[in-house]
Design a protein around this motif. Sequence first.
Motif, PDB file in Angstrom:
ATOM      1  N   MET A   1       0.691  -0.730  -0.081  1.00 26.26           N
ATOM      2  CA  MET A   1       0.009   0.058  -0.419  1.00 26.26           C
ATOM      3  C   MET A   1       1.069   1.357   0.036  1.00 26.26           C
ATOM      4  O   MET A   1       1.817   1.418   0.801  1.00 26.26           O
ATOM      5  CB  MET A   1      -0.754   0.173   1.124  1.00 26.26           C
ATOM      6  CG  MET A   1      -1.510   1.222   1.356  1.00 26.26           C
ATOM      7  SD  MET A   1      -3.366   1.410   2.479  1.00 26.26           S
ATOM      8  CE  MET A   1      -3.464   2.589   3.295  1.00 26.26           C
ATOM      9  N   THR A   2       0.644   2.067  -0.598  1.00 30.90           N
ATOM     10  CA  THR A   2       1.201   3.416  -0.916  1.00 30.90           C
ATOM     11  C   THR A   2       0.324   4.236  -0.128  1.00 30.90           C
ATOM     12  O   THR A   2      -1.037   4.459   0.319  1.00 30.90           O
ATOM     13  CB  THR A   2       1.200   4.096  -2.600  1.00 30.90           C
ATOM     14  OG1 THR A   2      -0.084   3.936  -2.670  1.00 30.90           O
ATOM     15  CG2 THR A   2       2.017   2.790  -3.181  1.00 30.90           C
ATOM     16  N   ASP A   3       1.189   5.189   0.403  1.00 30.80           N
ATOM     17  CA  ASP A   3       0.959   6.275   1.085  1.00 30.80           C
ATOM     18  C   ASP A   3       0.544   7.975   0.025  1.00 30.80           C
ATOM     19  O   ASP A   3      -0.237   8.954   0.887  1.00 30.80           O
ATOM     20  CB  ASP A   3       2.250   7.624   2.057  1.00 30.80           C
ATOM     21  CG  ASP A   3       2.330   5.908   3.281  1.00 30.80           C
ATOM     22  OD1 ASP A   3       0.944   5.267   3.633  1.00 30.80           O
ATOM     23  OD2 ASP A   3       3.352   5.512   3.547  1.00 30.80           O
ATOM     24  N   ILE A   4       1.060   8.175  -0.721  1.00 27.14           N
ATOM     25  CA  ILE A   4       0.950   9.070  -1.953  1.00 27.14           C
ATOM     26  C   ILE A   4       0.721   8.298  -3.044  1.00 27.14           C
ATOM     27  O   ILE A   4       1.696   7.789  -3.958  1.00 27.14           O
ATOM     28  CB  ILE A   4       1.821   9.869  -1.582  1.00 27.14           C
ATOM     29  CG1 ILE A   4       2.405  10.644  -0.370  1.00 27.14           C
ATOM     30  CG2 ILE A   4       1.659  11.722  -2.910  1.00 27.14           C
ATOM     31  CD1 ILE A   4       3.246  11.170  -0.098  1.00 27.14           C
ATOM     32  N   ASP A   5      -0.795   8.659  -4.116  1.00 24.81           N
ATOM     33  CA  ASP A   5      -0.587   8.105  -5.038  1.00 24.81           C
ATOM     34  C   ASP A   5      -1.550   9.410  -5.992  1.00 24.81           C
ATOM     35  O   ASP A   5      -2.692  10.005  -5.485  1.00 24.81           O
ATOM     36  CB  ASP A   5      -1.844   7.797  -4.680  1.00 24.81           C
ATOM     37  CG  ASP A   5      -2.720   6.789  -6.045  1.00 24.81           C
ATOM     38  OD1 ASP A   5      -1.713   6.163  -7.416  1.00 24.81           O
ATOM     39  OD2 ASP A   5      -3.355   6.008  -6.444  1.00 24.81           O
ATOM     40  N   ILE A   6      -0.298   9.882  -7.083  1.00 24.18           N
ATOM     41  CA  ILE A   6      -1.055  11.205  -7.809  1.00 24.18           C
ATOM     42  C   ILE A   6      -0.447  10.942  -9.397  1.00 24.18           C
ATOM     43  O   ILE A   6      -0.084   9.734  -9.300  1.00 24.18           O
ATOM     44  CB  ILE A   6       0.177  11.501  -7.362  1.00 24.18           C
ATOM     45  CG1 ILE A   6       0.741  12.565  -6.269  1.00 24.18           C
ATOM     46  CG2 ILE A   6       0.430  12.792  -9.031  1.00 24.18           C
ATOM     47  CD1 ILE A   6       1.748  13.419  -5.893  1.00 24.18           C
ATOM     48  N   THR A   7      -1.295  10.828  -9.552  1.00 17.20           N
ATOM     49  CA  THR A   7      -1.544  10.478 -11.322  1.00 17.20           C
ATOM     50  C   THR A   7      -1.122  12.136 -12.156  1.00 17.20           C
ATOM     51  O   THR A   7      -1.592  12.704 -12.202  1.00 17.20           O
ATOM     52  CB  THR A   7      -2.704  10.043 -11.868  1.00 17.20           C
ATOM     53  OG1 THR A   7      -2.803   9.619 -11.247  1.00 17.20           O
ATOM     54  CG2 THR A   7      -2.205   9.690 -13.771  1.00 17.20           C
ATOM     55  N   ARG A  17      -0.739  17.995 -16.025  1.00 18.01           N
ATOM     56  CA  ARG A  17      -1.890  18.352 -14.871  1.00 18.01           C
ATOM     57  C   ARG A  17      -2.401  16.321 -13.686  1.00 18.01           C
ATOM     58  O   ARG A  17      -1.411  15.425 -14.212  1.00 18.01           O
ATOM     59  CB  ARG A  17      -3.304  18.589 -16.037  1.00 18.01           C
ATOM     60  CG  ARG A  17      -3.457  19.930 -16.575  1.00 18.01           C
ATOM     61  CD  ARG A  17      -4.841  19.645 -17.045  1.00 18.01           C
ATOM     62  NE  ARG A  17      -4.940  21.358 -17.429  1.00 18.01           N
ATOM     63  CZ  ARG A  17      -4.663  22.262 -18.183  1.00 18.01           C
ATOM     64  NH1 ARG A  17      -3.225  20.829 -19.106  1.00 18.01           N
ATOM     65  NH2 ARG A  17      -4.380  22.699 -19.218  1.00 18.01           N
ATOM     66  N   SER A  18      -1.701  17.351 -12.558  1.00 18.28           N
ATOM     67  CA  SER A  18      -1.778  16.108 -11.467  1.00 18.28           C
ATOM     68  C   SER A  18      -2.947  15.656 -10.704  1.00 18.28           C
ATOM     69  O   SER A  18      -3.484  17.027 -10.495  1.00 18.28           O
ATOM     70  CB  SER A  18      -0.062  16.555 -10.580  1.00 18.28           C
ATOM     71  OG  SER A  18       1.222  16.622 -11.577  1.00 18.28           O
ATOM     72  N   PHE A  23      -7.574  16.878  -5.848  1.00 25.71           N
ATOM     73  CA  PHE A  23      -7.022  18.080  -6.184  1.00 25.71           C
ATOM     74  C   PHE A  23      -6.554  18.147  -7.710  1.00 25.71           C
ATOM     75  O   PHE A  23      -5.686  17.134  -7.752  1.00 25.71           O
ATOM     76  CB  PHE A  23      -6.152  18.720  -5.125  1.00 25.71           C
ATOM     77  CG  PHE A  23      -7.121  18.932  -3.995  1.00 25.71           C
ATOM     78  CD1 PHE A  23      -8.157  20.308  -3.793  1.00 25.71           C
ATOM     79  CD2 PHE A  23      -6.922  18.023  -3.267  1.00 25.71           C
ATOM     80  CE1 PHE A  23      -8.307  20.622  -2.344  1.00 25.71           C
ATOM     81  CE2 PHE A  23      -7.554  17.816  -1.847  1.00 25.71           C
ATOM     82  CZ  PHE A  23      -7.831  19.368  -1.481  1.00 25.71           C
ATOM     83  N   GLU A  24      -6.526  18.844  -7.916  1.00 18.23           N
ATOM     84  CA  GLU A  24      -5.978  19.200  -9.746  1.00 18.23           C
ATOM     85  C   GLU A  24      -4.591  19.870  -9.311  1.00 18.23           C
ATOM     86  O   GLU A  24      -5.178  21.480  -9.067  1.00 18.23           O
ATOM     87  CB  GLU A  24      -6.712  19.682 -10.981  1.00 18.23           C
ATOM     88  CG  GLU A  24      -5.766  19.496 -12.719  1.00 18.23           C
ATOM     89  CD  GLU A  24      -6.544  19.536 -13.679  1.00 18.23           C
ATOM     90  OE1 GLU A  24      -6.276  20.333 -14.076  1.00 18.23           O
ATOM     91  OE2 GLU A  24      -7.085  18.299 -13.792  1.00 18.23           O
TER      92      GLU A  24
END
Length: 132
Positions: A1-7, A17-18, A23-24
């Motif tokens: 499991m990850t703590d931070i997930d960003i695309t 754009r993240s 939030f974006e």
Amino acid sequence: MTDIDITSTSEEGFVTRSRIGDFELTIDATDQEGPNPNATLVADYASCYIPAFRVGGQQRDYDDLGKIEIDAEADLDDDDDLEAIRFHIKVEADVPEDDLDDIVARGEDICHVHSALREELHADITAEANAF
């Protein structure tokens, strides 16, 4: 499991754009549709340091520092890489200089971005109390 997930997505050009939770964040290397990555990093550093500074103040029994503002500056080298960062912190509360210096150091120890950066990029920090 990850703590931070960003695309992060770039459809074309230099705009990314993240998506961070709900939030974006738009970052643009050309500063046209958003701030550039270096400016974003400096802003992120300052945004992390302010709450760390508040916690450092609470550890020294300054529970109400009032308004805190950071004037951040950064220098780039010839390759546009960050080579120096400076923070000047303005604090509304009247805090003696020795305590202010201690709170600055505590903030450095607490700030996660400060810990993540290479040492030569740690901000050179000055602070002034009773500033507003």
